[in-house]
Write an enzyme that holds these catalytic residues in place. Structure first.
Site, PDB file in Angstrom:
ATOM      1  N   GLY A 112      33.921  40.423  35.613  1.00 37.24           N
ATOM      2  CA  GLY A 112      34.288  39.077  35.629  1.00 37.24           C
ATOM      3  C   GLY A 112      33.267  38.214  36.456  1.00 37.24           C
ATOM      4  N   SER A 113      34.192  37.244  37.231  1.00 35.77           N
ATOM      5  CA  SER A 113      33.355  36.283  37.862  1.00 35.77           C
ATOM      6  C   SER A 113      32.583  36.477  39.181  1.00 35.77           C
ATOM      7  CB  SER A 113      34.067  35.071  38.018  1.00 35.77           C
ATOM      8  OG  SER A 113      34.719  34.380  36.970  1.00 35.77           O
ATOM      9  N   THR A 114      33.055  37.911  39.741  1.00 31.24           N
ATOM     10  CA  THR A 114      32.372  38.245  40.894  1.00 31.24           C
ATOM     11  C   THR A 114      30.683  38.450  40.813  1.00 31.24           C
ATOM     12  OG1 THR A 114      33.004  40.660  40.322  1.00 31.24           O
ATOM     13  CG2 THR A 114      34.274  39.381  42.060  1.00 31.24           C
TER      14      THR A 114
END
Lengths: 590, 109
Positions: free
Chosen positions: A288-290
C-alpha cells in the site's frame, strides 16, 4: 623290593605326575598366549573396553547483551526392560504418578516382548530424581541433551527450535546448526570386572567439543517491548496477526523481530508450520501507501520533482485504464511534499507517470524489492516485482500506490533504513558473532553495504517530507514527544480469496519510519494484518510505532535534546547507570 | 651380598605391584571426580535455565505491575544523567554531568 626302593618309585611317579602337570599347564599357556593370542586379545578388549559415541553439548544462543535465549541441559530419559519385570502394572502405576502420563499407556509398553522400551524421553530433572528415589526394578534412566528456551515464546519465530535428537529444524537453530551442533566422537572406556569405568584408553583422549555459541543482534528487552505492543494492538483490533521490526538503520542489525500470534518453542508438538513460520521473511504482501516513500525517493533522485513542485490532485479522483483511483482527502493543487504527507493516490500515479515504468522499476530493485535481503535466516522470500514488459496499463499507477507488488516486511525495513541512513542499503542481519566452547571468536558479522540507491541529499530532503507526514499528515499518531519522527502510513486492501478482487473488509495496516529523524537510531516497521473496525495504518499501526519507539529510546538512553549541563553536589553518588544511584541534588552550571 | 640382591629384586617387584595397584586406584578416583563434575555441571545448567526464565522481561514486568503495584514512569519522570570525567583541576570537587531536559519517554498506563 625293599622299603627304600618303594619310596624312590613313588617319588618318581610323583615327579612324573608333576612334570606332566607342569607340561600340561605350559602347553595350555603356550596355546593361550601364543597360538590363540590374537583372537583372545580381541575378545578381552571387547569385554574390558566399551566404545561409546558421545556428542558434545549443543551451543547456546544469547541476545546482544549476553542473556540466554536457548541452551542445552542434560536431562534423564526413562527406559524399561520388560523381560525383567515381575509386576508391570504396579511399576506402570508408580511411573505414571511421577511422569504424569496414563498408567495404561506405560503398562502397554512394559508388556511388549522386547528387551528395551523407551517410556519417556527428556523428562524434567526433578522427575528423574524422584524416579531415582523410587529405584524401580527393570526401569532405568540415561542422560540426554534437551533444548531449553527459558524465555518461552519470546523471539520464538527467530530462534526456531531443535528436534528430539538435537538437530536444528527452524530459525536460527536451523540456519546455524553446523555451528551450534556439538562434535560427535567415539571414545573407548576401560571397564573392570564389575563394569565400572577405569580410564579412557589413553590418558590424553579428550571428550567431544561442545557446539559454538551464537550471539544475536536482538535485544531481549526491545523484543519484549515490540511483542507486547504488537500483541496489545492485535487483541484490541481483533486482527489476524501482525509483525514489528526494530532495526538499526546505520548497520542493518535487527534489534527486534516480533510476530503475533506467537508460539512456545519448548512445546511445538501439534503446532502447524503456519504457526512457527517467520512471516517477516517468508511472506510477501501488497504494502500500500508505504511504497510512496520509494516513489518519492526516485522522483527526487531523478530531479523529476522538488518538494514544492505542484501537482493537480484532480479533487481526489482520477480514472486510469478504466478504473477510478480515489484519495482519502479531496484536493486540487498540492505540492509534491503534501502529496506524500497526505498520501494522495492520484498524485502518486501522476508522479509515477512522470518517472515512467522503467525508471520506477529500476529504483524499486535498487531499494532491494524483488530480491532476497540475504538475511541470515532460513526461508526468505524474494517478494514479487514484475518486469516492466509484464506490466499492464494500470500497473504503473498501482505500483506507485503499493499494489501489484509483493514485498516482505524485512525488505520494507531495510529499504526505509536506506532512506534514513543517507542512502545506503545495508544487509540486514540477526547474528553478530559465533564463539567456540572456550569463548574464542569463530566468526564475526560486520555491517555490509549492498548498494546506494539514493544520495545523502535526497535522503535529507525525503526525511523532511516524511517528518511532515507525521507532524501534519496521516502519521500523526506515530509522533513521539520530544523526538523528531519521520515515517509513512500504509493501508492496503487485501485480495478476497473467494472473489479474487480487492476486499472492502480485509486490509493490512502499516506504518514504517525512523527516529530520531535528525540522527536515525531506530527504524521501526509495524504491520497489522486484517484489523477490524477503523483499520487505517494511521490509526492501527502508527500508535504501535510510537509506543515501541518511546520505550526503546528510553531503554537505549537515546536523548532527544541537547543535554543540560549540571554539576552534582560533592556527596552525590554516581551509580552504575541511570537512576537510583544518583541523588537528585544537582545544581545548574552557568 | 646375595641376600641384598634378592631383597632388592623383591623390593622392586613390590614397588612395581604397588604402582600398578595405585594407578588403578587413582583411575577410580578420577572417574569418581569426573562423575561429580558432570553432576555439578548439570546442576549449574539447571540453575542457569531457572535464572534465565526468572529474569525474562515478561515475568519481571508482570511482577512489577501486578505484585509490586509499579507503573511505567510518567512523562518528565525519567531524567537521563551522564557523568563526565571529573576535571583534574583543584578547587572544583564537583563532577560534571549532563542531564537531558524535558524528557518525555513513557506513555501513561
Amino acid at each position: 623290593m625293599t622299603g627304600r626302593d618303594s619310596c624312590r618309585g613313588r617319588r618318581i611317579v610323583l615327579a612324573v605326575f608333576l612334570l606332566a602337570g607342569f607340561a600340561a599347564v605350559m602347553g595350555r599357556l603356550v596355546h593361550l598366549q601364543v597360538l590363540q593370542a590374537a583372537e583372545l586379545s580381541v575378545r578381552a578388549d571387547r569385554q574390558h573396553q566399551k566404545a561409546v559415541t558421545v556428542e558434545g553439548i549443543r551451543g547456546s544462543i544469547y541476545d546482544r547483551r549476553g542473556k540466554v535465549l536457548a541452551m542445552n541441559m542434560e536431562v534423564p530419559s526413562v527406559f524399561g526392560v520388560p523381560a525383567s519385570l515381575d509386576n508391570p502394572s504396579g511399576v506402570a502405576r508408580d511411573l505414571a504418578r511421577v511422569l504424569r502420563v496414563r498408567a495404561d499407556e506405560i503398562e502397554k509398553k512394559l508388556r511388549q516382548e522386547r528387551n528395551f522400551v523407551w517410556i519417556a524421553r527428556k523428562v524434567d530433572p526433578e522427575q528423574g530424581r524422584r524416579l531415582e528415589r523410587l529405584a524401580l526394578d527393570g526401569i532405568g534412566t540415561v542422560m540426554e541433551g534437551r533444548r531449553y528456551y527459558p524465555k518461552g515464546a519470546l523471539l520464538s519465530h527467530v530462534l526456531g527450535f531443535a528436534g528430539m535428537d538435537g538437530q536444528g529444524l527452524e530459525g536460527i537453530e536451523r540456519r546455524y546448526d553446523p555451528y551450534l551442533r556439538g562434535e560427535k566422537r567415539q571414545i573407548v572406556l576401560q571397564r573392570d570386572a564389575l563394569g565400572r569405568t577405569v580410564f579412557p584408553k589413553g590418558l590424553t583422549e579428550q571428550g567431544p567439543s561442545a557446539g559454538h555459541s551464537v550471539t544475536l543482534t536482538i535485544d531481549e528487552v526491545i523484543q519484549y517491548i515490540a511483542e507486547k505492543e504488537l500483541d496489545d494492538a492485535v487483541t484490541a483490533t481483533q486482527a489476524k496477526g501482525g509483525v514489528v521490526i526494530v532495526m538499526e538503520p546505520k548497520t542493518g542489525a535487527v534489534l527486534a523481530m516480533a510476530m503475533s500470534p506467537r508460539f512456545d518453542p519448548n512445546s511445538v508438538r501439534g503446532l502447524s508450520a503456519d504457526r512457527w513460520r517467520n512471516r517477516v521473511v517468508t511472506d510477501a504482501y501488497e504494502p500500500g501507501s508505504t511504497m510512496k516513500i520509494f516513489l518519492a525517493a526516485a522522483a527526487l533522485e531523478e530531479q523529476a520533482m522538488k518538494p514544492r513542485s505542484l501537482i493537480n490532485a484532480e479533487n481526489g479522483k482520477m480514472t486510469i485504464a478504466g478504473t477510478v483511483i480515489h484519495d482519502h482527502e479531496k484536493a486540487k493543487w498540492i505540492t509534491f511534499a503534501q502529496a506524500i504527507e497526505r498520501s494522495s493516490n492520484v498524485a502518486a500515479a501522476k508522479i509515477a507517470m512522470v518517472l515512467g515504468d522503467e525508471c520506477l522499476f529500476r529504483y524499486l530493485r535498487a531499494f532491494g524489492f524483488g530480491e532476497r535481503t540475504e538475511i541470515d535466516l532460513p526461508g526468505e522470500a524474494a517478494g514479487l516485482v514484475k518486469e516492466p514488459r509484464e506490466w499492464g496499463r494500470r500497473t504503473l499507477a498501482s505500483v506507485a500506490m503499493g499494489q501489484e507488488i509483493g514485498v516482505t516486511a524485512l525488505q520494507l525495513a531495510s529499504a526505509v533504513s536506506a532512506v534514513a541512513n543517507g542512502g545506503w542499503l545495508m544487509r540486514p542481519y540477526v547474528v553478530s558473532e559465533v564463539r567456540d566452547g572456550h569463548g574464542q571468536l569463530v566468526a564475526q558479522v560486520t555491517p555490509q553495504v549492498r548498494r546506494r540507491p539514493i544520495t545523502a541529499e535526497t535522503s535529507r530532503t525525503l526525511g523532511t517530507i516524511l517528518e511532515g507526514a507525521v507532524t501534519a499528515g496521516t502519521g500523526s499518531k506515530a509522533a513521539v514527544a520530544g523526538y523528531r519522527v519521520a515515517g509513512k502510513t500504509g493501508t492496503a486492501q487485501k485480495i478476497d480469496p473467494e472473489t479474487g478482487a480487492y476486499s472492502p473488509a480485509l486490509s493490512v495496516a502499516s506504518f514504517v519510519g525512523y527516529v530520531p529523524a535528525d540522527d536515525p537510531r531506530l527504524t521501526i516497521v509495524a504491520i497489522v494484518d486484517e484489523p477490524r473496525g477503523e483499520a487505517w495504518g494511521g490509526t492501527v499501526a502508527a500508535p504501535i510505532f510510537r509506543r515501541v519507539a518511546e520505550q526503546a529510546l528510553t531503554y537505549l538512553g537515546i536523548s532527544s535534546q541537547e543535554p543540560m549541563k549540571v554539576a552534582l553536589a560533592a556527596h552525590t553518588e554516581i551509580g552504575s547507570g541511570i537512576g537510583p544511584g544518583i541523588r537528585p541534588e544537582i545544581r545548574m552550571v552557568p | 651380598m646375595r641376600l641384598l640382591a634378592v631383597l632388592g629384586i623383591i623390593g622392586m617387584l613390590l614397588l612395581f605391584v604397588w604402582e600398578r595397584v595405585d594407578i588403578v586406584r587413582v583411575g577410580y578416583r578420577i572417574e569418581q571426580l569426573k562423575t561429580q563434575k558432570v553432576a555439578l555441571q548439570r546442576e549449574q545448567d539447571e540453575l542457569r535455565v531457572k535464572v534465565s526464565a526468572l529474569t525474562a522481561p515478561e515475568r519481571i514486568a508482570k511482577a512489577a505491575t501486578e505484585k509490586l503495584g509499579m507503573i511505567p514512569p510518567q512523562p518528565g519522570q525519567v531524567v537521563m544523567v551522564r557523568a563526565v570525567e571529573p576535571a583534574p583541576a583543584v578547587g572544583d570537587p564537583s563532577p560534571e554531568v549532563h542531564v537531558a531536559k524535558n524528557e518525555r519517554f513513557w506513555r501513561k498506563p
